[in-house]
Write an enzyme that holds these catalytic residues in place. Structure first.
Site, PDB file in Angstrom:
ATOM      1  N   GLN A  71       0.644  -1.228   0.125  1.00 12.04           N
ATOM      2  CA  GLN A  71       0.115   0.066  -0.098  1.00 12.04           C
ATOM      3  C   GLN A  71       0.971   1.140  -0.102  1.00 12.04           C
ATOM      4  OE1 GLN A  71      -3.065  -0.627  -0.390  1.00 12.04           O
ATOM      5  NE2 GLN A  71      -3.301  -2.571   0.443  1.00 12.04           N
ATOM      6  N   GLY A  72       2.220   1.151  -0.101  1.00 18.01           N
ATOM      7  CA  GLY A  72       2.983   2.236  -0.079  1.00 18.01           C
ATOM      8  C   GLY A  72       3.078   2.969   1.387  1.00 18.01           C
ATOM      9  N   ASN A 117      18.004  -6.625   5.185  1.00 18.02           N
ATOM     10  CA  ASN A 117      16.755  -6.355   4.747  1.00 18.02           C
ATOM     11  C   ASN A 117      16.628  -5.386   3.442  1.00 18.02           C
ATOM     12  OD1 ASN A 117      14.071  -5.445   4.883  1.00 18.02           O
ATOM     13  ND2 ASN A 117      14.053  -4.678   7.068  1.00 18.02           N
ATOM     14  N   LYS A 118      16.816  -6.092   2.535  1.00 17.17           N
ATOM     15  CA  LYS A 118      16.811  -5.343   0.987  1.00 17.17           C
ATOM     16  C   LYS A 118      15.811  -4.475   0.850  1.00 17.17           C
ATOM     17  CE  LYS A 118      18.788  -6.510  -3.513  1.00 17.17           C
ATOM     18  NZ  LYS A 118      18.314  -5.072  -3.785  1.00 17.17           N
ATOM     19  N   TYR A 124      14.477   3.062   1.414  1.00 17.30           N
ATOM     20  CA  TYR A 124      15.100   4.329   2.009  1.00 17.30           C
ATOM     21  C   TYR A 124      15.926   4.854   0.672  1.00 17.30           C
ATOM     22  CZ  TYR A 124      13.420   2.007   6.034  1.00 17.30           C
ATOM     23  OH  TYR A 124      12.826   1.591   6.894  1.00 17.30           O
TER      24      TYR A 124
END
Lengths: 154, 154
Positions: A71-72, A117-118, A124
């Protein structure tokens, strides 16, 4: 494709049970469940007293029919924090005393993330963040409870 | 060997000029001088208003005759923070509103350090801190001013 509608709002005291659940789910994903010591009571006390130690945004979903999709929410929350920092965000009452702090001009937004945690790292970076550990060699250090007790006793 | 006597105390507004000098000297050592944007005025406003954004300890030296030596100031300041956290530190008036926060039980003390700053890394490890970047893979990310402006404008 049907998308749920997302509402980003400031957390309320009654959200603490769900916040703790999310903290635990994240820690489980990070394989760090044994590091979660905080209780719902501490979350309430720390965030909703007279001098709150943290400020928290939550995302509310109005589910829509169809497959659940991304959901972004991560992007939306980070954008909201950046907005508030720019003084274009919610009105003062929304942030209570914290509004003053953010309006006075926080100049950075910092995050920490596990290197495997790719998904999070890619997000980011895509949003414009810089990996300071990679670029400059910053390492994060932590004194834990036992180390602090020993230090204080010396 | 003559040792200067060291007094650790809470920073006062009048210390901000010297605090900025120390920030600049550290940044120079870290080869990151171009990242220092803060002014003495901002340090005063951020630390000594009604809702301070930071709390700061300073070390005062009474110089003694003899060669200048390491005074253990880093260790003494870290120990003081741990003490306060344990509720064994200075009286309430010393920390003003911050005292409540620390007495209520901060459970960790975090630091960041450049990986080539061996002296600092060795000190933190000797005092009992854990290198979370090395041990667990935590990376530090930063959104800078420009990235935040872009995010907020999206």
């Amino acid at each position: 494709m049907a998308m749920a509608s997302v509402r980003i709002r400031q957390a309320e005291e009654g959200d603490c049970g769900n916040i703790l659940k999310l903290i635990r789910e994240l820690a489980e994903y990070e394989k760090l469940s044994d590091q979660v010591k905080i209780s719902e009571e501490a979350l309430r006390a720390d965030g909703f007293g007279e001098n709150p130690f943290y400020c928290c945004l939550v995302a509310e979903l109005l589910p829509a029919p169809g497959e659940p999709q991304g959901q972004g929410i991560g992007s939306k929350i980070i954008k909201k924090v950046a907005e508030v920092r720019r003084g274009m965000g919610p009105p003062a009452w929304f942030w209570k005393s914290k509004h003053v702090a953010l309006e006075r001009g926080c100049s950075q937004l910092r995050l920490t993330v596990l290197d495997w945690n790719k998904g999070a790292m890619d997000l980011y970076k895509a949003l414009g963040a810089r990996d300071l550990t990679e670029a400059e060699g910053w390492h994060s250090f932590r004194f834990e409870e036992e180390a602090m007790r020993e230090l204080a006793g010396k």
